[in-house]
Structures are given as C-alpha cells and as structure tokens.
Design a protein around this motif. Structure first.
Motif, PDB file in Angstrom:
ATOM      1  N   LYS A 108     -14.419 120.965   7.932  1.00 55.25           N
ATOM      2  CA  LYS A 108     -16.847 121.196   8.061  1.00 55.25           C
ATOM      3  C   LYS A 108     -16.332 119.245   8.225  1.00 55.25           C
ATOM      4  CE  LYS A 108     -16.819 125.124   5.052  1.00 55.25           C
ATOM      5  NZ  LYS A 108     -17.901 125.738   3.853  1.00 55.25           N
ATOM      6  N   CYS A 109     -17.601 119.194   8.600  1.00 58.36           N
ATOM      7  CA  CYS A 109     -18.330 117.758   8.150  1.00 58.36           C
ATOM      8  C   CYS A 109     -18.513 117.207   6.702  1.00 58.36           C
ATOM      9  CB  CYS A 109     -19.485 117.477   9.357  1.00 58.36           C
ATOM     10  SG  CYS A 109     -18.729 117.684  10.944  1.00 58.36           S
ATOM     11  N   VAL A 110     -18.157 116.190   6.388  1.00 59.65           N
ATOM     12  CA  VAL A 110     -18.514 115.828   5.272  1.00 59.65           C
ATOM     13  C   VAL A 110     -18.739 114.485   5.272  1.00 59.65           C
ATOM     14  CG1 VAL A 110     -17.514 114.722   2.495  1.00 59.65           C
ATOM     15  CG2 VAL A 110     -16.087 117.469   4.567  1.00 59.65           C
ATOM     16  N   PHE A 111     -19.933 114.351   4.507  1.00 58.21           N
ATOM     17  CA  PHE A 111     -21.248 113.600   3.418  1.00 58.21           C
ATOM     18  C   PHE A 111     -19.662 112.003   3.139  1.00 58.21           C
ATOM     19  CE2 PHE A 111     -24.604 111.138   2.120  1.00 58.21           C
ATOM     20  CZ  PHE A 111     -24.997 110.197   2.770  1.00 58.21           C
ATOM     21  N   VAL A 112     -19.741 111.035   4.407  1.00 56.83           N
ATOM     22  CA  VAL A 112     -19.637 109.775   3.206  1.00 56.83           C
ATOM     23  C   VAL A 112     -17.544 110.374   2.944  1.00 56.83           C
ATOM     24  CG1 VAL A 112     -19.288 107.357   2.387  1.00 56.83           C
ATOM     25  CG2 VAL A 112     -21.466 109.075   2.637  1.00 56.83           C
ATOM     26  N   LEU A 113     -17.054 110.862   3.669  1.00 59.18           N
ATOM     27  CA  LEU A 113     -15.977 111.623   3.756  1.00 59.18           C
ATOM     28  C   LEU A 113     -14.801 110.330   3.177  1.00 59.18           C
ATOM     29  CD1 LEU A 113     -13.658 113.626   3.320  1.00 59.18           C
ATOM     30  CD2 LEU A 113     -12.731 113.114   6.553  1.00 59.18           C
ATOM     31  N   ASP A 114     -14.694 110.363   1.400  1.00 59.22           N
ATOM     32  CA  ASP A 114     -13.068 109.334   1.694  1.00 59.22           C
ATOM     33  C   ASP A 114     -12.278 109.484   2.341  1.00 59.22           C
ATOM     34  OD1 ASP A 114     -12.741 106.890  -0.016  1.00 59.22           O
ATOM     35  OD2 ASP A 114     -11.441 108.208  -0.560  1.00 59.22           O
ATOM     36  N   HIS A 115     -11.834 110.956   1.973  1.00 60.21           N
ATOM     37  CA  HIS A 115     -10.327 111.499   2.550  1.00 60.21           C
ATOM     38  C   HIS A 115     -10.298 113.318   2.076  1.00 60.21           C
ATOM     39  CE1 HIS A 115      -9.627 110.448  -1.498  1.00 60.21           C
ATOM     40  NE2 HIS A 115      -8.549 111.253  -2.177  1.00 60.21           N
ATOM     41  N   HIS A 116      -8.608 113.587   2.872  1.00 56.46           N
ATOM     42  CA  HIS A 116      -8.715 115.290   2.515  1.00 56.46           C
ATOM     43  C   HIS A 116      -8.000 114.974   1.459  1.00 56.46           C
ATOM     44  CE1 HIS A 116      -8.340 119.892   2.658  1.00 56.46           C
ATOM     45  NE2 HIS A 116      -7.040 119.144   2.577  1.00 56.46           N
ATOM     46  N   CYS A 117      -8.159 115.174  -0.476  1.00 52.79           N
ATOM     47  CA  CYS A 117      -7.120 115.294  -1.306  1.00 52.79           C
ATOM     48  C   CYS A 117      -6.250 116.389  -1.353  1.00 52.79           C
ATOM     49  CB  CYS A 117      -7.657 115.025  -2.602  1.00 52.79           C
ATOM     50  SG  CYS A 117      -6.651 115.082  -3.996  1.00 52.79           S
ATOM     51  N   PHE A 118      -5.114 116.403  -0.845  1.00 54.24           N
ATOM     52  CA  PHE A 118      -3.623 117.761  -1.477  1.00 54.24           C
ATOM     53  C   PHE A 118      -3.807 117.384  -2.562  1.00 54.24           C
ATOM     54  CE2 PHE A 118      -2.909 115.033   3.609  1.00 54.24           C
ATOM     55  CZ  PHE A 118      -3.835 116.321   3.841  1.00 54.24           C
ATOM     56  N   PHE A 119      -4.077 116.568  -3.445  1.00 51.71           N
ATOM     57  CA  PHE A 119      -3.796 116.782  -5.113  1.00 51.71           C
ATOM     58  C   PHE A 119      -4.544 117.975  -5.774  1.00 51.71           C
ATOM     59  CE2 PHE A 119      -3.629 115.253  -9.499  1.00 51.71           C
ATOM     60  CZ  PHE A 119      -2.448 114.857  -9.788  1.00 51.71           C
ATOM     61  N   LEU A 120      -5.305 118.142  -4.745  1.00 52.13           N
ATOM     62  CA  LEU A 120      -6.271 118.319  -5.566  1.00 52.13           C
ATOM     63  C   LEU A 120      -7.107 120.202  -4.381  1.00 52.13           C
ATOM     64  CD1 LEU A 120      -9.059 116.675  -7.133  1.00 52.13           C
ATOM     65  CD2 LEU A 120      -7.609 117.738  -8.041  1.00 52.13           C
ATOM     66  N   GLY A 121      -6.432 119.746  -3.165  1.00 52.07           N
ATOM     67  CA  GLY A 121      -6.988 120.772  -2.012  1.00 52.07           C
ATOM     68  C   GLY A 121      -8.526 120.763  -1.670  1.00 52.07           C
ATOM     69  N   TYR A 122      -9.022 119.474  -1.185  1.00 55.33           N
ATOM     70  CA  TYR A 122     -10.204 119.247  -1.671  1.00 55.33           C
ATOM     71  C   TYR A 122     -10.988 118.147  -1.080  1.00 55.33           C
ATOM     72  CZ  TYR A 122     -14.808 122.431  -2.603  1.00 55.33           C
ATOM     73  OH  TYR A 122     -15.790 123.083  -1.972  1.00 55.33           O
ATOM     74  N   CYS A 123     -11.941 118.093  -0.060  1.00 62.09           N
ATOM     75  CA  CYS A 123     -12.303 117.146  -0.250  1.00 62.09           C
ATOM     76  C   CYS A 123     -12.808 115.893  -0.223  1.00 62.09           C
ATOM     77  CB  CYS A 123     -13.107 117.315   1.902  1.00 62.09           C
ATOM     78  SG  CYS A 123     -12.183 117.435   3.589  1.00 62.09           S
TER      79      CYS A 123
ATOM     80  N   ASP B 276     -20.477 121.849  16.112  1.00 58.00           N
ATOM     81  CA  ASP B 276     -21.531 121.581  17.467  1.00 58.00           C
ATOM     82  C   ASP B 276     -22.942 121.538  16.670  1.00 58.00           C
ATOM     83  OD1 ASP B 276     -23.115 122.155  19.406  1.00 58.00           O
ATOM     84  OD2 ASP B 276     -23.186 124.843  18.842  1.00 58.00           O
ATOM     85  N   LEU B 277     -23.257 120.359  15.782  1.00 58.26           N
ATOM     86  CA  LEU B 277     -23.955 120.078  14.671  1.00 58.26           C
ATOM     87  C   LEU B 277     -24.314 118.346  15.077  1.00 58.26           C
ATOM     88  CD1 LEU B 277     -22.949 121.345  11.498  1.00 58.26           C
ATOM     89  CD2 LEU B 277     -24.941 121.913  12.901  1.00 58.26           C
ATOM     90  N   TYR B 278     -25.538 117.976  14.642  1.00 63.68           N
ATOM     91  CA  TYR B 278     -25.977 116.981  14.715  1.00 63.68           C
ATOM     92  C   TYR B 278     -25.883 116.686  12.717  1.00 63.68           C
ATOM     93  CZ  TYR B 278     -28.624 116.489  19.282  1.00 63.68           C
ATOM     94  OH  TYR B 278     -28.464 116.881  20.522  1.00 63.68           O
ATOM     95  N   VAL B 279     -25.404 115.556  13.185  1.00 67.75           N
ATOM     96  CA  VAL B 279     -24.631 115.063  11.544  1.00 67.75           C
ATOM     97  C   VAL B 279     -24.682 113.268  10.822  1.00 67.75           C
ATOM     98  CG1 VAL B 279     -23.277 117.184  11.176  1.00 67.75           C
ATOM     99  CG2 VAL B 279     -22.034 114.531  11.823  1.00 67.75           C
ATOM    100  N   PRO B 280     -25.047 113.303   9.721  1.00 70.88           N
ATOM    101  CA  PRO B 280     -25.640 111.886   9.030  1.00 70.88           C
ATOM    102  C   PRO B 280     -24.338 111.081   9.661  1.00 70.88           C
ATOM    103  CG  PRO B 280     -26.351 113.731   7.369  1.00 70.88           C
ATOM    104  CD  PRO B 280     -25.453 113.999   8.370  1.00 70.88           C
ATOM    105  N   ALA B 281     -25.106 109.792  10.069  1.00 67.99           N
ATOM    106  CA  ALA B 281     -23.717 108.760  10.926  1.00 67.99           C
ATOM    107  C   ALA B 281     -22.668 108.579  10.097  1.00 67.99           C
ATOM    108  CB  ALA B 281     -24.478 108.088  11.590  1.00 67.99           C
ATOM    109  N   ARG B 282     -23.047 108.856   8.709  1.00 66.93           N
ATOM    110  CA  ARG B 282     -21.622 108.224   8.280  1.00 66.93           C
ATOM    111  C   ARG B 282     -20.624 109.789   7.872  1.00 66.93           C
ATOM    112  NH1 ARG B 282     -21.892 103.916   2.901  1.00 66.93           N
ATOM    113  NH2 ARG B 282     -19.626 104.709   2.940  1.00 66.93           N
ATOM    114  N   SER B 283     -21.364 110.677   8.370  1.00 71.38           N
ATOM    115  CA  SER B 283     -20.752 111.994   8.086  1.00 71.38           C
ATOM    116  C   SER B 283     -18.662 111.820   9.199  1.00 71.38           C
ATOM    117  CB  SER B 283     -20.915 113.117   8.629  1.00 71.38           C
ATOM    118  OG  SER B 283     -22.368 113.177   7.706  1.00 71.38           O
ATOM    119  N   HIS B 284     -18.061 112.393   9.120  1.00 74.15           N
ATOM    120  CA  HIS B 284     -16.759 112.646   9.069  1.00 74.15           C
ATOM    121  C   HIS B 284     -16.266 114.124   9.134  1.00 74.15           C
ATOM    122  CE1 HIS B 284     -17.031 108.350   9.542  1.00 74.15           C
ATOM    123  NE2 HIS B 284     -17.013 108.306   8.533  1.00 74.15           N
ATOM    124  N   HIS B 285     -15.273 114.740   9.963  1.00 73.82           N
ATOM    125  CA  HIS B 285     -14.830 116.132  10.468  1.00 73.82           C
ATOM    126  C   HIS B 285     -13.688 116.053   9.950  1.00 73.82           C
ATOM    127  CE1 HIS B 285     -14.950 119.882  12.095  1.00 73.82           C
ATOM    128  NE2 HIS B 285     -13.556 120.243  12.055  1.00 73.82           N
TER     129      HIS B 285
END
Length: 287
Positions: A125-140, A110-119
């Motif tokens: 959560k929305c992540v700025f310039v999301l590359d991927h969610h890393c299961f190796f480290l458990g974090y985006c 329910d936000l306006y987020v920067p165009a290169r953000s992805h949920h």
C-alpha cells in the motif's frame, strides 16, 4: 509462479506476524521475570505495571492510526496535463479550500497519491510520509503513527533496560561476568552447556533474555533516535537516501515536532491516549 506465491506468503507471515509475536513474547518474559525477582526481594512492583502498560498502549495506538493513503471513489478534482500522450508524473490539485496539494502516480496501486507518499512493498500500500517498514512491529511507520512509534520505542527501551538490570543482577550471583565465566553470558555457549548438563535451566532462560533483550534495547534506542531525528527535521530516511527535497514550508524544530505530535504532543510520552489534532492524510484518486 505458485512457488513464488508461497515464498511471498511465508515472508509476509514471518515479517508481519512471527517477528512481532517474538518481540511481544520477549517483552512479556522480561516483565514477568523482573516482577518475580522484585517479589522475591520484597520490592515494589509499581514500575512492573507502568512500563508494560505504556508499551502495550503505545503499541495499540500505533496499530490504530495507520498512515495508509485512503482511496476515494470521487473523480480527481483537476485537469491533468498531458505531454506527448503521456500523463505528467507529478500534478498539483486545487482542493475545495483553495489549497494546492501535489500528487504523483503510483503504478503499483494504480492511484494518484500525495507527493510525499511512497509505496511499501511489504504492506503493498502507499503510505503518507513513509519513514520505513518496521519489522519490529510488522507495520509501516508514517506520518500519523510516527509519534506512537517513537514513544513505543522509548518506553520499550526503558522497560527492557529496567528488566535486564534485575536479571543481570541475579545472574552475577551465579556466574562471574568479569572472569572466565563471562562466556556463559553468550546464549549459544550456555545452551550447549545446558545440553550436556553443565548449566542450569534458569541460566539458559536468563541468558536468553539478556542476549535478545540487549539486542532489543539497542534497536529501540536506535529507532527512537532516528524517528525523533526524522520528526525534528521533517524528513524521512527514504527521502534522505533519494535526495528528495521536501516541498513544504520549512519550520523550526518545534514546528516540525508539532506537525507529527500535535500541540502539547509531548504529553504522548506519558499518556498514549492524549488527544491531539494532527495533519490529515490527503486521499488518493483512481487513475
């Protein structure tokens, strides 16, 4: 409904805590085993200190610099155009410094987020310039922690390879890897042989480290390579899959590198705490 919540909770615990804990345990076991082998052979432990220190410090820095979109309580500084009573999905906001930043709507946050953000469906959560969610480290992995992710994977690959070399060297004294005994380097078989008392305890332990360590080594090399590729091309796997064109000034390889690592960012490969000025994450606005 309740069962779905329980399943989601189990998935979150497994992906965000169990897998990273297993990876940390694997790194610790390989490090300790390598140190023990080198001590028994009267060799220096210098790299047994340097490699884990680099891995741990980069891991800490990775968690300390999340790429989640910060949310402000201030009203959005722009007039939002409407068409047919529907808010246009992408808008351009003129910031106080006269720069224009493109925003889009995230209905889940329910936000306006920067165009290169992805949920991220895992971090929710929305992540700025999301590359991927890393299961190796458990974090985006996003814009601000990408450099620490790349350096972590680089040092993890070096440390794992260094440890596997020593463990394999010891195992070849007991099992010929080039002959019929090569099957003993396959963990399920070695475990079965150990269960029927035809393999020693240390063999099960070392083969476990070799098999899972080899998998970790391959994954780390792959992730570091893909992360560096995304950095140098100023793109992400998500944007490549969706064929999303990045609406930014196209720079060269070094410009894209500095966008993520900062000026003299190569120093991060040696000093994880090296201070650099990087792109600030634009804030998100409530809809």
């Amino acid at each position: 409904m309740f069962s779905d919540q329980v399943n989601d909770l189990i998935a979150v615990i497994f992906l965000n805590y169990v897998l990273p804990a297993f990876n940390a345990l694997l790194i610790a076991c390989i490090t300790l085993s390598t140190g023990k082998i080198r001590v028994s052979e009267g060799l220096s432990l210098l790299w047994c200190y340097i490699l884990p220190a680099e891995i741990i410090l980069n891991w800490i820095q990775f968690y300390r610099h999340p790429s989640f979109i910060p949310v402000t309580t201030e009203p959005i500084p722009a007039l939002i155009a409407k068409s047919n009573d529907m808010i246009i999905r992408e808008i351009s906001i003129n910031m106080p410094d006269q720069t224009a930043i493109k925003y889009k709507e995230c209905y889940k946050c329910d936000l306006y987020v920067p165009a290169r953000s992805h949920h991220c469906p895992y971090c929710k959560k929305c992540v700025f310039v999301l590359d991927h969610h890393c299961f190796f480290l458990g974090y985006c992995v996003g814009r601000t922690n990408m450099k620490y992710f790349i350096t972590f994977c680089t040092w993890a690959a070096l440390g794992t390879g260094y440890g596997l070399y020593h463990i394999l060297d010891v195992m070849t004294f007991y099992r010929d890897i080039s002959g019929r005994e090569a099957i003993f380097y396959f963990f399920p078989f070695t475990f079965a042989m150990w269960y029927v008392e035809r393999a020693a305890d240390f063999e099960v332990y070392y083969v476990f480290l070799l098999d899972f360590g080899l998998g970790a080594l391959i994954i780390c090399i792959f992730l570091a390579s893909m992360g560096l590729y995304s950095t140098l091309n100023n793109s992400t796997p998500y944007e490549d899959r969706k064929n999303i064109k990045v609406d930014e000034d196209e720079g060269g390889v070094m410009t894209n590198f500095e966008l993520v690592f900062g000026k003299h960012g190569y120093m991060h490969f040696l000093f994880p705490m090296f201070p650099t000025k990087v792109q600030k994450i634009p804030v998100g606005y409530r809809r």
